[in-house]
Design an enzyme around this catalytic site. Structure first.
Site, PDB file in Angstrom:
ATOM      1  N   HIS A  21      -1.260   5.098  -1.380  1.00 13.92           N
ATOM      2  CA  HIS A  21      -1.518   5.887  -0.168  1.00 13.92           C
ATOM      3  C   HIS A  21      -2.362   7.117  -0.471  1.00 13.92           C
ATOM      4  CE1 HIS A  21       1.534   3.308   1.675  1.00 13.92           C
ATOM      5  NE2 HIS A  21       0.780   3.496   2.727  1.00 13.92           N
ATOM      6  N   GLU A  34       2.502  -7.775   7.747  1.00 13.95           N
ATOM      7  CA  GLU A  34       2.246  -7.313   6.377  1.00 13.95           C
ATOM      8  C   GLU A  34       3.255  -7.876   5.387  1.00 13.95           C
ATOM      9  OE1 GLU A  34       2.448  -3.005   6.231  1.00 13.95           O
ATOM     10  OE2 GLU A  34       4.080  -2.952   7.678  1.00 13.95           O
ATOM     11  N   ASP A  71      -0.181  -4.291   2.233  1.00 15.67           N
ATOM     12  CA  ASP A  71       1.134  -4.798   1.848  1.00 15.67           C
ATOM     13  C   ASP A  71       1.149  -6.314   1.807  1.00 15.67           C
ATOM     14  OD1 ASP A  71       2.909  -2.631   1.287  1.00 15.67           O
ATOM     15  OD2 ASP A  71       2.629  -2.011   3.364  1.00 15.67           O
ATOM     16  N   CYS A 117      -5.530  -3.594   9.998  1.00 15.07           N
ATOM     17  CA  CYS A 117      -5.656  -2.174   9.690  1.00 15.07           C
ATOM     18  C   CYS A 117      -5.485  -1.892   8.198  1.00 15.07           C
ATOM     19  CB  CYS A 117      -4.678  -1.347  10.518  1.00 15.07           C
ATOM     20  SG  CYS A 117      -2.971  -1.815  10.256  1.00 15.07           S
TER      21      CYS A 117
HETATM   22  C1  PEP Z   1      -1.048  -2.109   5.211  1.00 16.26           C
HETATM   23  O1  PEP Z   1      -0.011  -2.388   4.597  1.00 16.26           O
HETATM   24  O2  PEP Z   1      -2.090  -2.787   5.137  1.00 16.26           O
HETATM   25  C2  PEP Z   1      -1.105  -0.901   6.050  1.00 16.26           C
HETATM   26  C3  PEP Z   1      -2.140  -0.642   6.805  1.00 16.26           C
HETATM   27  O3  PEP Z   1      -0.070  -0.044   5.982  1.00 16.26           O
HETATM   28  P1  PEP Z   1       0.155   1.016   4.793  1.00 16.26           P
HETATM   29  O4  PEP Z   1      -1.077   0.994   3.929  1.00 16.26           O
HETATM   30  O5  PEP Z   1       0.381   2.326   5.419  1.00 16.26           O
HETATM   31  O6  PEP Z   1       1.351   0.462   4.108  1.00 16.26           O
HETATM   32 MG    MG Z   2       1.823  -1.394   5.057  1.00 10.26          MG
END
Ligand code: PEP
Ligand code: MG
Length: 565
Positions: free
Chosen positions: A183, A425, A449, A496
């Protein structure tokens, strides 16, 4: 030259700020002159008090309130008396007295079974650190107030550290650990901060104030580089700037292929502060508002009012555009200091996101009330993270209905037909996409994920990073099935995860029929340029070809060799 992993593109030129995260544990020293130690303590306390008071003057809103609370702690006679008592009785040094005295009060607060009191104990611990730093003459690095052109060098930058960063003055980030999908890396890319990870013993190799030239694209880091090297990197910086300027031409264009197939390009954001980057890059909405950053940015759970204000602000800044707010996705690599989640062996497989909420319904309801109330001011949608089964979706929807009913009873306005979608995910959700699509309003594929759970490779672990790829055939087949299942059931399918913004992957996603691409806002114009050069019919053929391939390497080769990339 040192070589790490390029995790956020861009050139950084600036001076090193070493962020050491050491625990201060002062030793007990026997002292004869107790009065002198008491004076050292009082002086340090006064200095911290004065600094805090001056911050109270300067700040506004929640930050001001936090500083006021800190000031009250520093003026609490119990803390002062307890510390003085220890220095006198144990004839010890001031630092040890502060450590023991403050700790006693911290423990008292911790033992009260009330989340508010537990949060106060963390405030006192913060104050203890500040007073100890003063006594021991240690400079504390304030991440939200850095000198201009700072290159932050640290072992690991946590997601909450990243949330505090002084974006105006940070020129680059260098870490010993941390892969491209952590992140921290995502946040660095959102804000266009060049970042390099995986530089072994970076802290030992760089000194405070060393001049650094770094390339976040290639992972190169030069310590006190030659003039020649600096000039080369400055030229790359200029070139990147020029390329960015060229993309300005795509601001008023549609995200449409040559043969008229239109998709939507949306932005991922972590808070209200990111909306301006989304608007600047002409995002067609927000495909992912990572609401957890609101929680991580805060010293305690944000109240319903604070959350409502944040969501309302985003809605008002982007009227007529869809804003998808993802409910709290904490756990995994995202920690809430004040929540005291249990330490787990496999946090990514544990207590995370919707699992925490279904176990803490009152907490879930606070956020739902805030989103629903803000939905009166714009086109908001609710997105549930980490759904792995129909039961979870049904339970969460039931709770959303309860909150709606409570608001109706109080005659609080909200968008009655607010959409409720889910992140796909987890592989079990992808496999159940047909069934899930019948019970929700949209899908958004979270590849970050989905990849880690499909190929069993932790997303932030650079040791196995070579196995983590959105070009993996199994991942692509899951994506295909999810999009098809959504369309069969007449709902939209977005993505996303970071893969949605990869120019080499976009033609395939277009060919697979993905409707919405939500990405780091800085990538939107480049993606739009590419989409306008594509032909939908060719993309469909490309997808057919790729789906017949069964190795990551073959797929990568095909997708990287097509003309329009
Ligand atoms: C993902 O898992 O692709 C996602 C967009 O969520 P995060 O990266 O916040 O886990
Ligand atoms: Mg995620």
């Amino acid at each position: 030259m040192l070589k790490g992993n390029g995790i956020s593109d861009g050139i950084g030129l600036g001076k090193v700020i070493l962020l050491k995260k050491e625990k201060i544990k002062p030793e007990k020293i026997k002292i004869d002159n107790v009065e002198a130690e008491k004076e050292i303590f009082q002086k340090a306390l006064k200095a911290v008090e004065e600094e805090t008071a001056s911050l109270v003057e300067k700040l506004t809103g929640t930050e001001k309130e936090i500083m006021q609370a800190y000031l009250m702690i520093l003026q609490d006679p119990n803390l002062v008396e307890e510390t003085i008592k220890i220095i006198e009785q144990e004839k010890c040094n001031a630092a040890y007295g502060v450590d023991k005295g403050f700790q006693k009060i911290i423990k008292m607060f911790e033992e009260i079974d009330d989340p508010y009191m537990a949060a106060r104990s963390r405030d006192i611990a913060d104050m203890k650190k500040k007073v100890l730093n003063k006594i021991l003459n240690k400079e504390e690095i304030n991440l939200s107030k850095l000198p201009p052109n700072s290159i932050l060098v640290t072992k690991e930058l946590t997601t909450s550290d990243t949330a505090k960063l002084d974006l105006k003055n940070i020129e680059g980030i260098i870490t010993e650990e941390g892969g491209a999908n952590s992140h921290m890396a995502i946040m660095a890319r959102t804000h266009g901060i060049p970042a390099v990870g995986g530089i072994k013993q970076a802290m030992g190799q760089m000194q405070e104030n060393d001049f650094i030239a770094m390339n976040g694209g290639t992972g190169e880091v030069f310590i006190n580089p030659s003039e020649e090297e600096c000039t080369r990197l400055r030229e790359i910086k200029e070139k990147l700037k020029w390329e960015k300027e060229q993309l300005e031409n795509y601001k008023n264009e549609k995200s449409m292929t040559k043969d008229g197939h239109q998709v939507e390009l949306l932005a991922n954001i972590g808070g209200v502060q990111d909306v301006s980057i989304a608007l600047k890059n002409t995002a067609e909405g927000i495909g992912l508002f990572r609401s957890e950053f609101l929680y991580m940015d805060s010293e305690d759970f944000p109240t319903e009012k604070e959350q409502f204000e944040a969501y309302k602000k985003v809605a008002e800044k982007m009227p007529n555009q869809k804003i998808i707010i993802r409910t709290l996705d904490i756990g995994g690599d995202k920690e809430l200091k004040y929540m005291k989640l249990p330490k787990e062996k496999n946090p990514f497989l544990g207590y995370r996101a919707i699992r925490i909420y279904l176990d803490n319904i009152p907490l879930f309801k606070v956020q739902l009330r805030a989103i629903l109330r803000a939905s009166h001011y714009g086109n908001l949608a609710i997105m549930l993270p980490m759904i792995s089964s129909l039961e979870e979706l049904r339970e969460a929807k039931q709770i959303i209905e309860e909150v709606k009913e409570e608001l109706r009873n109080k005659q609080v306005p909200f968008q009655e037909d607010i959409e409720v979608g889910i992140m796909i995910e987890i592989p079990s959700a992808a496999i159940l996409a047909e069934e899930l699509a019948k019970e929700c309003d949209f899908f958004s594929i979270g590849t970050n994920d989905l990849i880690q759970y499909t190929v069993a490779v932790e997303r932030g672990n650079e040791k196995v990073a070579n196995l983590y790829s959105h070009f993996h055939p199994a991942v692509i087949r899951l994506i295909k099935y999810v999009i098809e299942s959504a369309h069969k059931n007449h709902i939209l399918c977005g993505m996303c995860g970071e893969a949605a913004g990869d120019l080499a992957f976009i033609p395939l996603l277009v060919g697979l029929g993905l409707d919405e691409f939500s990405m780091n806002a800085n990538k939107i114009l480049g993606a739009r340029k590419l989409i306008r050069e594509l032909n939908f019919e060719d993309c469909k053929k490309l997808a057919d070809t790729v789906l017949k391939l069964s190795t990551t390497d073959e797929i990568k080769k095909v997708l990287h060799s097509i003309e329009f990339c």
